[in-house]
Design a protein around this motif. Structure first.
Motif, PDB file in Angstrom:
ATOM      1  N   LEU A 100       0.850  -1.189   0.000  1.00  0.00           N
ATOM      2  CA  LEU A 100       0.000   0.000   0.000  1.00  0.00           C
ATOM      3  C   LEU A 100       0.885   1.238   0.000  1.00  0.00           C
ATOM      4  O   LEU A 100       1.809   1.338   0.802  1.00  0.00           O
ATOM      5  CB  LEU A 100      -0.906  -0.001   1.236  1.00  0.00           C
ATOM      6  N   LEU A 101       0.609   2.158  -0.910  1.00  0.00           N
ATOM      7  CA  LEU A 101       1.333   3.434  -0.951  1.00  0.00           C
ATOM      8  C   LEU A 101       0.406   4.536  -0.464  1.00  0.00           C
ATOM      9  O   LEU A 101      -0.644   4.788  -1.061  1.00  0.00           O
ATOM     10  CB  LEU A 101       1.795   3.756  -2.373  1.00  0.00           C
ATOM     11  N   THR A 102       0.814   5.182   0.622  1.00  0.00           N
ATOM     12  CA  THR A 102       0.015   6.271   1.174  1.00  0.00           C
ATOM     13  C   THR A 102       0.897   7.231   1.952  1.00  0.00           C
ATOM     14  O   THR A 102       1.958   6.838   2.448  1.00  0.00           O
ATOM     15  CB  THR A 102      -1.116   5.745   2.082  1.00  0.00           C
ATOM     16  N   GLY A 103       0.438   8.443   2.068  1.00  0.00           N
ATOM     17  CA  GLY A 103       1.080   9.436   2.909  1.00  0.00           C
ATOM     18  C   GLY A 103       0.230   9.744   4.129  1.00  0.00           C
ATOM     19  O   GLY A 103       0.547  10.635   4.913  1.00  0.00           O
ATOM     20  N   ASP A 104      -0.864   9.025   4.289  1.00  0.00           N
ATOM     21  CA  ASP A 104      -1.802   9.241   5.380  1.00  0.00           C
ATOM     22  C   ASP A 104      -1.348   8.449   6.610  1.00  0.00           C
ATOM     23  O   ASP A 104      -1.323   7.221   6.586  1.00  0.00           O
ATOM     24  CB  ASP A 104      -3.193   8.793   4.927  1.00  0.00           C
ATOM     25  N   GLY A 105      -1.000   9.153   7.672  1.00  0.00           N
ATOM     26  CA  GLY A 105      -0.475   8.514   8.871  1.00  0.00           C
ATOM     27  C   GLY A 105      -1.443   7.558   9.540  1.00  0.00           C
ATOM     28  O   GLY A 105      -1.058   6.481   9.995  1.00  0.00           O
ATOM     29  N   LYS A 106      -2.708   7.937   9.642  1.00  0.00           N
ATOM     30  CA  LYS A 106      -3.695   7.063  10.277  1.00  0.00           C
ATOM     31  C   LYS A 106      -3.872   5.775   9.476  1.00  0.00           C
ATOM     32  O   LYS A 106      -3.935   4.684  10.037  1.00  0.00           O
ATOM     33  CB  LYS A 106      -5.033   7.786  10.415  1.00  0.00           C
ATOM     34  N   LEU A 107      -3.934   5.925   8.165  1.00  0.00           N
ATOM     35  CA  LEU A 107      -4.066   4.751   7.306  1.00  0.00           C
ATOM     36  C   LEU A 107      -2.815   3.885   7.401  1.00  0.00           C
ATOM     37  O   LEU A 107      -2.902   2.660   7.525  1.00  0.00           O
ATOM     38  CB  LEU A 107      -4.322   5.170   5.850  1.00  0.00           C
ATOM     39  N   ARG A 108      -1.656   4.510   7.378  1.00  0.00           N
ATOM     40  CA  ARG A 108      -0.394   3.773   7.488  1.00  0.00           C
ATOM     41  C   ARG A 108      -0.364   2.947   8.771  1.00  0.00           C
ATOM     42  O   ARG A 108      -0.054   1.762   8.751  1.00  0.00           O
ATOM     43  CB  ARG A 108       0.793   4.745   7.480  1.00  0.00           C
ATOM     44  N   ASN A 109      -0.695   3.568   9.884  1.00  0.00           N
ATOM     45  CA  ASN A 109      -0.661   2.875  11.174  1.00  0.00           C
ATOM     46  C   ASN A 109      -1.653   1.719  11.233  1.00  0.00           C
ATOM     47  O   ASN A 109      -1.325   0.631  11.703  1.00  0.00           O
ATOM     48  CB  ASN A 109      -0.912   3.855  12.316  1.00  0.00           C
ATOM     49  N   SER A 110      -2.868   1.970  10.752  1.00  0.00           N
ATOM     50  CA  SER A 110      -3.901   0.922  10.795  1.00  0.00           C
ATOM     51  C   SER A 110      -3.546  -0.252   9.892  1.00  0.00           C
ATOM     52  O   SER A 110      -3.660  -1.411  10.298  1.00  0.00           O
ATOM     53  CB  SER A 110      -5.253   1.502  10.368  1.00  0.00           C
TER      54      SER A 110
END
Length: 170
Positions: A100-110
């Motif tokens: 998964l490629l994301t810059g969203d911290g909440k999404l990254r952590n989850s």
């Protein structure tokens, strides 16, 4: 070949620094989901992304009713304010064992806590340099430009990467 699922912010960051077209030269198979496309509200940005889908280089997943119900279940199970779109890319990456490629911290952590491999835009930028598609000096400039546009990116990591590129270390 690595397969990645792009979140909206990755596309927007790449577009903002003129790297969307070159990133599709990487030896990576790019995927995203229809919810991400729907979040791209600027017509020119959406067209830039969808041109790659039209050419078959970007796979855009459309979910059926069963999958949508599973995404809603994932969304309702979480209390950390991840959006339906976040849950859709998380679900798709997990279901298929993709990065998964994301810059969203909440999404990254989850997603990371759920066993999904998660990377950000620096992952793509490093590969662009490693593959010789973008020079280190140009990439250092792109990182500076990107940080001016997106202050939510990790400043320490950006600064370290700029230093490595400018000093020809990485």
């Amino acid at each position: 070949m690595d397969i990645v699922v792009n979140d909206t912010n990755i596309f927007l960051d790449l577009i903002s620094v003129g790297l969307l077209d070159v990133v599709f030269k990487l030896p990576i198979k790019f995927h995203t989901v229809d919810y991400v496309i729907a979040e791209i509200t600027d017509d020119m940005q959406r067209k830039s992304v969808m041109d790659w889908a039209s050419e078959g280089i970007l796979c855009v997943k459309e979910f059926d009713e069963k999958e949508f119900a599973e995404i809603i279940d994932l969304y309702e199970e979480r209390s950390n304010n991840v959006s339906i779109t976040d849950c859709s890319v998380w679900y798709y990456a997990k279901k298929n064992d993709y990065r998964l490629l994301t810059g969203d911290g909440k999404l990254r952590n989850s997603a990371t806590a759920d066993g999904v491999i998660v990377s950000g835009i620096l992952y793509l930028m490093d590969i662009l340099v490693d593959c010789g598609i973008v020079t280190k000096s140009i990439m250092a400039g792109k990182l500076k430009e990107l940080y001016k546009i997106n202050k939510r990116l990790p400043k320490k990591l950006i600064d370290e990467r700029i230093n490595l590129y400018e000093n020809n270390i990485l």
